[in-house]
Design a protein around this motif. Structure first.
Motif, PDB file in Angstrom:
ATOM      1  N   ARG A  10       8.383 -19.078 -19.711  1.00 28.25           N
ATOM      2  CA  ARG A  10       8.928 -17.944 -18.950  1.00 28.25           C
ATOM      3  C   ARG A  10       9.120 -18.286 -17.482  1.00 28.25           C
ATOM      4  N   PHE A  11       8.222 -19.123 -16.937  1.00 25.52           N
ATOM      5  CA  PHE A  11       8.237 -19.414 -15.504  1.00 25.52           C
ATOM      6  C   PHE A  11       8.187 -20.926 -15.324  1.00 25.52           C
ATOM      7  N   SER A  12       9.338 -21.531 -15.129  1.00 32.11           N
ATOM      8  CA  SER A  12       9.440 -22.980 -15.120  1.00 32.11           C
ATOM      9  C   SER A  12       8.793 -23.594 -13.886  1.00 32.11           C
ATOM     10  N   ASN A  34       9.116 -20.863  -2.804  1.00 36.85           N
ATOM     11  CA  ASN A  34       9.100 -21.224  -4.228  1.00 36.85           C
ATOM     12  C   ASN A  34       8.966 -22.722  -4.454  1.00 36.85           C
ATOM     13  N   TYR A  91       9.910 -24.068  -8.359  1.00 42.71           N
ATOM     14  CA  TYR A  91       9.819 -22.887  -9.202  1.00 42.71           C
ATOM     15  C   TYR A  91      11.192 -22.231  -9.198  1.00 42.71           C
ATOM     16  N   GLU A  93      12.340 -19.493 -10.197  1.00 41.37           N
ATOM     17  CA  GLU A  93      12.445 -18.068  -9.939  1.00 41.37           C
ATOM     18  C   GLU A  93      12.143 -17.792  -8.469  1.00 41.37           C
ATOM     19  N   THR A  95      10.708 -15.097  -7.775  1.00 40.29           N
ATOM     20  CA  THR A  95       9.463 -14.339  -7.865  1.00 40.29           C
ATOM     21  C   THR A  95       8.297 -15.313  -7.814  1.00 40.29           C
ATOM     22  N   ASN A  97       5.089 -17.430  -8.990  1.00 37.41           N
ATOM     23  CA  ASN A  97       4.735 -18.056 -10.247  1.00 37.41           C
ATOM     24  C   ASN A  97       3.271 -17.755 -10.559  1.00 37.41           C
ATOM     25  N   ILE A 226       6.117  -8.835 -13.577  1.00 37.33           N
ATOM     26  CA  ILE A 226       6.504 -10.241 -13.400  1.00 37.33           C
ATOM     27  C   ILE A 226       7.636 -10.611 -14.346  1.00 37.33           C
ATOM     28  N   GLY A 230      11.903 -11.442 -13.603  1.00 36.85           N
ATOM     29  CA  GLY A 230      12.664 -12.581 -14.108  1.00 36.85           C
ATOM     30  C   GLY A 230      13.911 -12.151 -14.868  1.00 36.85           C
TER      31      GLY A 230
END
Length: 273
Positions: A10-12, A34, A91, A93, A95, A97, A226, A230
């Motif tokens: 979901r969050f690379s 990020n 990151y 995103e 947002t 991580n 969260i 995304g």
């Protein structure tokens, strides 16, 4: 699927190696949105200075991992210059991580103390300091793999005593987190979570807050936000995002956003862009 894989899916967290070789003089690393940093010292000697001015001498093979944006300096020893591999951690995103935020500002591991990390570092060094075809792609892949090995090491050794990674390392709490992460759209009642952990409601609620640092209900809400962030950044409609994270409609999601963030999903998306 295991806990770490679900979050990484979901969050690379990807790496880009930007330096290999002997470092001369002083290198400054600023806070970049990020982005974290990964430094692997193969040989030589350096001094690391964090943004508070605290310095540490490193004179043996070591991993220096800055999970989140963190200003720091590396000062190479002129008589015994450090041989380094340095990578940015990207990151994708805008947002935060959740894994990076669950870690301290810096983690440091002496490779000789951890044979598995040393073995993986040697593979990276082998590629980084030889001019072979496909070298850049290979060292980027190997540094990303190395980063996952570091995260696995933190989990396997239960190094974090409170927070997300502490919860992932706990045999009963991790079962609940796995299902929450995998299916945020489910209606997560305290009874349901306690049953998954094979505990009474009161015992589970107390243990969850002690290990994770917040109540089960608050954690579910924060995880949904969260995930929703995304999806919003993927240009998904607000109503679809709301359903994907367990709310009946966009209005319900907006109420949660305003309560937690002080703005609606659309306002948050405009601000983040």
């Amino acid at each position: 699927m295991d806990q770490l894989s679900i979050i990484l899916q979901r969050f690379s967290m990807n790496t880009e190696v930007f330096f290999t070789g002997n470092l001369c003089g002083i290198s400054n690393f600023n806070r970049e949105p990020n982005q974290g940093h990964l430094h692997l010292l193969r040989s030589g000697e350096l001094t690391i200075i964090d943004e508070k001015g605290t310095s540490q001498l490193i004179d043996e093979p070591t991993v220096l991992f800055f999970p989140t944006p963190h200003a720091h300096r590396i000062v190479g020893n002129e008589e015994n210059p450090p041989e380094l591999v340095c990578a940015n951690i990207i990151y994708n995103e805008s947002t935060s991580n959740p894994i990076a935020n669950a870690l301290p500002a810096i983690l440091s591991f002496k490779l000789n103390d951890y044979p598995k990390l040393k073995q993986n570092a040697l593979c990276l060094f082998e590629e980084a300091f030889h001019d072979r075809s496909g070298r850049i792609q290979m060292i980027n892949l190997l540094s990303t793999m190395f980063l996952i090995h570091v995260l696995r090491h933190v989990l396997d050794n239960n190094m974090m005593k409170i927070g997300l990674l502490a919860g992932l390392a706990h045999p009963q709490i991790s079962k609940v987190l796995l299902d929450i992460h995998n299916a945020p759209e489910r209606q997560w009642k305290l009874e349901t979570m306690a049953e998954l952990a094979l505990m009474s409601r009161s015992k589970f609620a107390d243990l969850f807050k002690k290990i994770v640092g917040q109540s089960p209900g608050d954690y579910v809400t924060d995880w949904r936000i969260i995930v929703a962030k995304g999806l919003l950044q993927q240009k998904k409609p607000v109503a679809l995002v709301a359903n994907a994270v367990g709310y009946e409609n966009g209005s319900a999601l907006a109420r949660v956003f305003r309560k937690r963030l002080g703005m609606s999903p659309k306002e948050w998306l405009e601000k983040s862009q």
